[in-house]
Design a protein around this motif. Sequence first.
Motif, PDB file in Angstrom:
ATOM      1  N   SER A 127       8.073  11.841  -0.848  1.00 49.11           N
ATOM      2  CA  SER A 127       9.083  11.873   0.212  1.00 49.11           C
ATOM      3  C   SER A 127       9.028  13.151   1.037  1.00 49.11           C
ATOM      4  N   GLY A 128       8.519  14.230   0.431  1.00 47.66           N
ATOM      5  CA  GLY A 128       8.442  15.494   1.156  1.00 47.66           C
ATOM      6  C   GLY A 128       7.305  15.543   2.156  1.00 47.66           C
ATOM      7  N   VAL A 168      -8.883   6.724 -13.388  1.00 47.85           N
ATOM      8  CA  VAL A 168      -8.292   7.579 -12.359  1.00 47.85           C
ATOM      9  C   VAL A 168      -6.947   6.981 -11.966  1.00 47.85           C
ATOM     10  N   LYS A 169      -5.921   7.816 -11.964  1.00 48.61           N
ATOM     11  CA  LYS A 169      -4.577   7.354 -11.582  1.00 48.61           C
ATOM     12  C   LYS A 169      -4.063   8.148 -10.389  1.00 48.61           C
ATOM     13  N   PHE A 170      -3.595   7.410  -9.370  1.00 50.62           N
ATOM     14  CA  PHE A 170      -2.934   8.010  -8.212  1.00 50.62           C
ATOM     15  C   PHE A 170      -1.451   7.667  -8.268  1.00 50.62           C
ATOM     16  N   SER A 171      -0.614   8.648  -8.078  1.00 48.29           N
ATOM     17  CA  SER A 171       0.824   8.404  -7.999  1.00 48.29           C
ATOM     18  C   SER A 171       1.435   9.298  -6.928  1.00 48.29           C
ATOM     19  N   GLN A 172       2.452   8.769  -6.242  1.00 45.31           N
ATOM     20  CA  GLN A 172       3.140   9.509  -5.183  1.00 45.31           C
ATOM     21  C   GLN A 172       2.173   9.974  -4.091  1.00 45.31           C
ATOM     22  N   CYS A 173       1.131   9.188  -3.831  1.00 46.62           N
ATOM     23  CA  CYS A 173       0.164   9.541  -2.793  1.00 46.62           C
ATOM     24  C   CYS A 173       0.377   8.682  -1.550  1.00 46.62           C
ATOM     25  N   LYS A 174      -0.128   9.144  -0.419  1.00 50.98           N
ATOM     26  CA  LYS A 174       0.159   8.472   0.855  1.00 50.98           C
ATOM     27  C   LYS A 174      -1.070   8.436   1.751  1.00 50.98           C
ATOM     28  N   SER A 175      -1.224   7.281   2.465  1.00 50.39           N
ATOM     29  CA  SER A 175      -2.265   7.124   3.482  1.00 50.39           C
ATOM     30  C   SER A 175      -1.692   6.236   4.574  1.00 50.39           C
ATOM     31  N   GLU A 197       2.335   5.027  -0.999  1.00 54.07           N
ATOM     32  CA  GLU A 197       2.677   4.437   0.293  1.00 54.07           C
ATOM     33  C   GLU A 197       1.434   4.334   1.167  1.00 54.07           C
ATOM     34  N   VAL A 198       1.183   3.128   1.683  1.00 54.66           N
ATOM     35  CA  VAL A 198       0.041   2.901   2.562  1.00 54.66           C
ATOM     36  C   VAL A 198       0.478   2.047   3.739  1.00 54.66           C
ATOM     37  N   ARG A 199       0.085   2.468   4.924  1.00 48.58           N
ATOM     38  CA  ARG A 199       0.350   1.690   6.135  1.00 48.58           C
ATOM     39  C   ARG A 199      -0.854   1.754   7.073  1.00 48.58           C
ATOM     40  N   ASN A 200      -1.027   0.686   7.857  1.00 51.28           N
ATOM     41  CA  ASN A 200      -1.983   0.684   8.962  1.00 51.28           C
ATOM     42  C   ASN A 200      -3.446   0.817   8.533  1.00 51.28           C
ATOM     43  N   ARG A 201      -3.780   0.299   7.341  1.00 55.48           N
ATOM     44  CA  ARG A 201      -5.158   0.339   6.866  1.00 55.48           C
ATOM     45  C   ARG A 201      -5.740  -1.073   6.761  1.00 55.48           C
ATOM     46  N   SER A 214      -1.602  -1.921 -10.407  1.00 56.67           N
ATOM     47  CA  SER A 214      -0.917  -1.659  -9.135  1.00 56.67           C
ATOM     48  C   SER A 214       0.582  -1.843  -9.337  1.00 56.67           C
ATOM     49  N   ALA A 215       1.373  -0.786  -9.098  1.00 53.09           N
ATOM     50  CA  ALA A 215       2.795  -0.885  -9.437  1.00 53.09           C
ATOM     51  C   ALA A 215       3.686  -0.090  -8.498  1.00 53.09           C
ATOM     52  N   ASP A 216       4.833  -0.686  -8.202  1.00 56.12           N
ATOM     53  CA  ASP A 216       5.981   0.005  -7.598  1.00 56.12           C
ATOM     54  C   ASP A 216       5.629   0.799  -6.342  1.00 56.12           C
ATOM     55  N   TRP A 217       4.967   0.113  -5.394  1.00 57.55           N
ATOM     56  CA  TRP A 217       4.647   0.753  -4.131  1.00 57.55           C
ATOM     57  C   TRP A 217       5.926   0.967  -3.316  1.00 57.55           C
ATOM     58  N   TYR A 218       5.890   1.954  -2.447  1.00 62.12           N
ATOM     59  CA  TYR A 218       7.024   2.183  -1.555  1.00 62.12           C
ATOM     60  C   TYR A 218       7.164   0.993  -0.612  1.00 62.12           C
TER      61      TYR A 218
END
Length: 259
Positions: A127-128, A168-175, A197-201, A214-218
Amino acid sequence: MGTIKNAIYKVHNGTDFDTIHFQTKASQVTTNTGSNVETVLSDLSNYKVGRTQADMQIYVSLTGSDSTGDGSSSNPYRTIQKAIDILPKYIFHTITINLAAGDYAETIGINGFVGRGEIRLIGADISGDTHQTTSISIANCACPIFVTGIRCTRISSATFAVDYCQYVKFSQCKSINSSDQSAFRFFASKGAVENCEVRNRQYALLALRSEVYSADWYAASGSNIYGLYVSEAGKIGKYGTQPTGTTANETAIKGGQIV
């Protein structure tokens, strides 16, 4: 290189022959490079096998230095890549790389690590939106890698790419930068994408020959062409909110599964 022979000297003592062994100091014997043997042996005794010796906390900040920094909280490195490059390839402990806020504008490569330990790359809560770099590529790693709280901006290829990795685990990442490329791409690997969170890809999550949780996306993870896309006998296991796509939310081809 010339052949080295050991000479054995025998001296007659009046009855039979005594064997004489000659000794010399290592410092008086030189190698074919000109170094004395004593120095070479000392260097070998001080050589550390390329593996971790204990848990490590490494710090990175835009105010740090790759030339004079030592990775401590009071004297951090300047780049994320520097913090990765100083690590031995054999990881037997927990390595935590702590990032201060900022735009690092790096194309980060994490490659060829093995062992029973793990590497953790830590930014901040999504969120930051305070920790940013260009892309993160992880390849040929046989120890777990965890990436948390980082936004990547690359548009010419995947922002988060994983190839031939154990986990490999990604969490709280954004694209969220618009691109015809994937945000998270896994090839011949296992891993997880959670709370991202991912948008426009083109693809929010693309799994090829891989198993990905795959879990609990924004909820804002929309406006992609495809949400989840799996192919070549890959498998995506989903839980909770998933990313969406304008063409399809979920696509499984060539033996791929979404469950």
